[in-house]
Design a protein around this motif. Structure first.
Motif, PDB file in Angstrom:
ATOM      1  N   SER A   3      53.023  29.063  62.521  1.00 38.04           N
ATOM      2  CA  SER A   3      52.029  29.015  61.441  1.00 38.04           C
ATOM      3  C   SER A   3      50.763  29.379  61.659  1.00 38.04           C
ATOM      4  N   MET A   4      50.536  29.847  62.739  1.00 35.75           N
ATOM      5  CA  MET A   4      49.542  30.801  63.630  1.00 35.75           C
ATOM      6  C   MET A   4      49.046  32.371  63.227  1.00 35.75           C
ATOM      7  N   PRO A   5      50.412  32.501  63.019  1.00 32.70           N
ATOM      8  CA  PRO A   5      49.874  34.462  63.056  1.00 32.70           C
ATOM      9  C   PRO A   5      49.573  33.941  61.276  1.00 32.70           C
ATOM     10  N   ARG A   6      50.564  33.320  60.526  1.00 35.26           N
ATOM     11  CA  ARG A   6      49.977  33.222  59.586  1.00 35.26           C
ATOM     12  C   ARG A   6      48.431  32.990  58.659  1.00 35.26           C
ATOM     13  N   ILE A   7      48.217  31.697  60.062  1.00 31.29           N
ATOM     14  CA  ILE A   7      46.624  31.144  59.293  1.00 31.29           C
ATOM     15  C   ILE A   7      45.423  32.511  59.790  1.00 31.29           C
ATOM     16  N   GLU A   8      46.423  33.060  60.744  1.00 27.21           N
ATOM     17  CA  GLU A   8      44.911  34.264  61.630  1.00 27.21           C
ATOM     18  C   GLU A   8      45.372  35.332  60.618  1.00 27.21           C
ATOM     19  N   ARG A  12      40.866  36.635  59.165  1.00 27.89           N
ATOM     20  CA  ARG A  12      40.848  37.940  59.543  1.00 27.89           C
ATOM     21  C   ARG A  12      40.758  39.258  58.401  1.00 27.89           C
ATOM     22  N   TYR A  13      41.805  38.489  57.507  1.00 25.38           N
ATOM     23  CA  TYR A  13      41.354  38.917  56.069  1.00 25.38           C
ATOM     24  C   TYR A  13      41.414  38.634  54.654  1.00 25.38           C
ATOM     25  N   VAL A  65      43.417  21.848  50.002  1.00 27.21           N
ATOM     26  CA  VAL A  65      43.601  21.210  51.089  1.00 27.21           C
ATOM     27  C   VAL A  65      44.272  22.609  51.882  1.00 27.21           C
ATOM     28  N   ASP A  66      43.879  23.562  53.264  1.00 28.81           N
ATOM     29  CA  ASP A  66      44.466  24.736  53.523  1.00 28.81           C
ATOM     30  C   ASP A  66      43.958  24.853  55.159  1.00 28.81           C
ATOM     31  N   PRO A  67      45.108  25.489  55.330  1.00 27.81           N
ATOM     32  CA  PRO A  67      44.610  25.733  56.937  1.00 27.81           C
ATOM     33  C   PRO A  67      44.139  26.735  57.657  1.00 27.81           C
ATOM     34  N   SER A 151      52.203  45.939  54.433  1.00 28.61           N
ATOM     35  CA  SER A 151      50.707  45.173  53.323  1.00 28.61           C
ATOM     36  C   SER A 151      50.375  43.456  54.729  1.00 28.61           C
ATOM     37  N   VAL A 152      49.160  43.144  54.942  1.00 25.82           N
ATOM     38  CA  VAL A 152      48.901  42.384  56.166  1.00 25.82           C
ATOM     39  C   VAL A 152      49.519  41.016  55.405  1.00 25.82           C
TER      40      VAL A 152
END
Length: 213
Positions: A3-8, A12-13, A65-67, A151-152
């Motif tokens: 999940s980390m790349p998705r949350i980051e 970031r954007y 709710v959101d990460p 697309s990021v």
């Protein structure tokens, strides 16, 4: 994918995410129309993957709710009672809500089956689960998949067809399906509100309402 790349990406954007709604307002308002047309009466609603509250606020949903901490802060500033958490492990008691909403969230889930089971767990019996998403087999869905690397956001996304989502919902304990759809042309050509129709197969944005058995 963890999940980390998705949350980051969303951390970031954040401003790019927010700007999309301003730059594509007729698309956004059309999606809201398809969601509104499929919303049952409810007393207590939760948006899972609430983001910055762009859907919860106009739809009158008070909980989210959101990460992503940055998204959580924006949603709170918009008046949503938002907590930090992931869809696969919701920080709520069983049968806490009578409506759960996910809008363009399923493509960013790590484990869609766990997330759907969690949605069922926090819903009251007879509660509604509403999912808004871009159909993988639609014109916009195919375009997004072709442009994934550009697309990021969609680079980290997994796309689903209506049939795939329905099967996942059935296996998670939902039935009584209702469909609405909108976005019948290329997004760049959408200058005004698009019509909302029942069913699916023509519009690129589909809303499925399912009921907890």
């Amino acid at each position: 994918m963890s999940s980390m790349p998705r949350i980051e990406t969303f951390e970031r954007y954040t401003s790019r995410y927010e700007n999309w709604f301003e730059e594509n307002r007729p698309v956004y308002e059309s999606e809201l129309g398809a969601l509104r047309a499929n919303m049952p009466p409810y007393a207590r609603g939760l948006e899972i993957g609430v983001g910055s509250g762009r859907f919860a606020v106009p739809l009158g949903i008070l909980f989210g709710v959101d990460p992503s901490p940055r998204m959580v802060n924006i949603a709170r500033n918009r008046g949503i009672q938002t907590v930090y958490g992931v869809a696969e492990q919701l920080p709520f008691a069983d049968s806490s809500f009578d409506l759960a909403l996910m809008v363009t969230t399923i493509c960013f889930l790590n484990d869609i089956k766990s997330a759907f089971r969690e949605a069922k767990r926090i819903l009251n019996p007879g509660g509604s689960f509403i999912i808004g998403f871009i159909d993988k087999n639609s014109a916009v869905g195919r375009s997004y998949q072709e442009k994934k690397k550009k697309s990021v956001f969609y680079e980290i996304a997994t796309f689903y067809s209506v049939e795939e989502v329905v099967e996942l919902l059935k296996s998670s304990g939902f039935d009584d399906f209702y469909f609405t759809q909108t976005l019948f042309r290329d997004l760049k050509a959408v200058q005004y509100l698009e019509p909302v129709m029942s069913g699916h197969g023509k519009g690129s944005f589909v809303v499925i309402r399912a009921v907890k058995q």
